[in-house]
Design a protein around this motif. Structure first.
Motif, PDB file in Angstrom:
ATOM      1  N   SER A  83       0.852  -1.192   0.000  1.00 31.62           N
ATOM      2  CA  SER A  83       0.000   0.000   0.000  1.00 31.62           C
ATOM      3  C   SER A  83       0.883   1.236   0.000  1.00 31.62           C
ATOM      4  O   SER A  83       1.922   1.270   0.665  1.00 31.62           O
ATOM      5  N   PHE A  84       0.458   2.219  -0.744  1.00 32.57           N
ATOM      6  CA  PHE A  84       1.169   3.490  -0.730  1.00 32.57           C
ATOM      7  C   PHE A  84       0.194   4.629  -0.947  1.00 32.57           C
ATOM      8  O   PHE A  84      -0.897   4.450  -1.479  1.00 32.57           O
ATOM      9  N   ARG A  97      -2.368   6.739 -15.858  1.00 32.90           N
ATOM     10  CA  ARG A  97      -2.099   5.335 -16.180  1.00 32.90           C
ATOM     11  C   ARG A  97      -2.526   4.417 -15.034  1.00 32.90           C
ATOM     12  O   ARG A  97      -3.020   3.312 -15.261  1.00 32.90           O
ATOM     13  N   LEU A  98      -2.344   4.846 -13.788  1.00 32.39           N
ATOM     14  CA  LEU A  98      -2.777   4.040 -12.648  1.00 32.39           C
ATOM     15  C   LEU A  98      -4.273   3.748 -12.711  1.00 32.39           C
ATOM     16  O   LEU A  98      -4.709   2.639 -12.402  1.00 32.39           O
ATOM     17  N   VAL A  99      -5.066   4.730 -13.127  1.00 33.56           N
ATOM     18  CA  VAL A  99      -6.505   4.518 -13.283  1.00 33.56           C
ATOM     19  C   VAL A  99      -6.752   3.495 -14.387  1.00 33.56           C
ATOM     20  O   VAL A  99      -7.584   2.601 -14.242  1.00 33.56           O
ATOM     21  N   LEU A 138      -7.991   1.524  -5.453  1.00 29.58           N
ATOM     22  CA  LEU A 138      -7.601   2.845  -5.964  1.00 29.58           C
ATOM     23  C   LEU A 138      -8.485   3.836  -5.231  1.00 29.58           C
ATOM     24  O   LEU A 138      -9.654   4.023  -5.580  1.00 29.58           O
ATOM     25  N   GLY A 139      -7.958   4.398  -4.156  1.00 28.72           N
ATOM     26  CA  GLY A 139      -8.762   5.265  -3.302  1.00 28.72           C
ATOM     27  C   GLY A 139      -9.156   6.562  -3.974  1.00 28.72           C
ATOM     28  O   GLY A 139      -8.457   7.080  -4.845  1.00 28.72           O
ATOM     29  N   ARG A 152      -4.048  10.172  -2.479  1.00 20.73           N
ATOM     30  CA  ARG A 152      -4.766   9.000  -2.996  1.00 20.73           C
ATOM     31  C   ARG A 152      -4.056   7.754  -2.488  1.00 20.73           C
ATOM     32  O   ARG A 152      -2.842   7.632  -2.597  1.00 20.73           O
ATOM     33  N   ASP A 153      -4.843   6.823  -1.923  1.00 24.60           N
ATOM     34  CA  ASP A 153      -4.315   5.562  -1.422  1.00 24.60           C
ATOM     35  C   ASP A 153      -4.453   4.490  -2.496  1.00 24.60           C
ATOM     36  O   ASP A 153      -5.501   4.369  -3.130  1.00 24.60           O
ATOM     37  N   ILE A 154      -3.393   3.705  -2.670  1.00 23.47           N
ATOM     38  CA  ILE A 154      -3.370   2.626  -3.658  1.00 23.47           C
ATOM     39  C   ILE A 154      -2.883   1.356  -2.961  1.00 23.47           C
ATOM     40  O   ILE A 154      -1.936   1.400  -2.176  1.00 23.47           O
TER      41      ILE A 154
END
Length: 187
Positions: A83-84, A97-99, A138-139, A152-154
């Motif tokens: 988690s980050f 890109r993460l989305v 994907l917070g 934003r937490d991932i």
């Protein structure tokens, strides 16, 4: 051979990256685990919770155990979750890109490699841990008390055994030196 990575790693200065689209982990590893050429730096890192690897332990209770204690054996292993928390910057291409990775859209695959690059006592050297798996969370962007910046937490559900800094450092320390390999090949 230097002894970098021999004192505790500081929390400040960590970098989280995702393997670039259409790049294989073999390509990234052949370039060197700390080489940034094949990795997209995710952005401003606000916090990180590394994986906690666990091993299932099975208790086997027998009435006739000679010492009266339970016998235990291990079962499956789980790498846990990475988690980050990042500073929310939706204009950054890597955050867009993460989305896409989460939605598995725009040519992205569900499971990706993530790298945490941590500083050592030598400012020119880093230790690296790598994790593979799907993004499980994907917070939504949120603000933290006492902070004007959105975060934003991932979370990544890590699959398989991570590639740990200890593994990379062990292999670097056990690499034969040029003179050793030359002398053993000439004998």
């Amino acid at each position: 051979m230097s002894n970098y990575g021999m004192i505790p790693v500081a929390g400040k200065g960590n970098i989280v990256s995702v393997l670039k689209k259409n790049v294989s982990i073999e390509t990234a590893l052949s370039a060197g685990e700390a080489n940034d050429a094949n990795w997209d730096h995710i952005g401003y890192l606000a916090g990180i919770t590394p994986v906690t690897m666990t091993k299932e332990v099975n208790a086997e209770i027998y009435l006739d155990n000679p010492d009266g204690y339970t016998t235990k054996s291990t079962g499956g292993k789980d790498a846990g979750d990475l988690s980050f928390q990042i500073g929310y910057a939706p204009g950054l291409a890597v955050q867009q890109r993460l989305v896409d990775i989460y939605d598995v859209s725009n040519g992205e695959v569900e499971k990706n490699w993530y790298r945490v690059k941590s500083p050592t006592e030598d400012p020119n050297q880093y230790v690296v841990n790598m994790y593979f798996g799907p993004m499980s969370s994907l917070g939504a962007p949120s603000s933290i008390e006492n902070s004007a910046d959105m975060k934003r937490d991932i979370t990544v559900a890590v699959e398989g055994r991570p590639k740990l800094a200890e593994d990379f450092l062990r292999s670097a320390l056990t690499q034969p030196t040029r003179s050793t390999s030359q002398s053993s090949s000439s004998s």
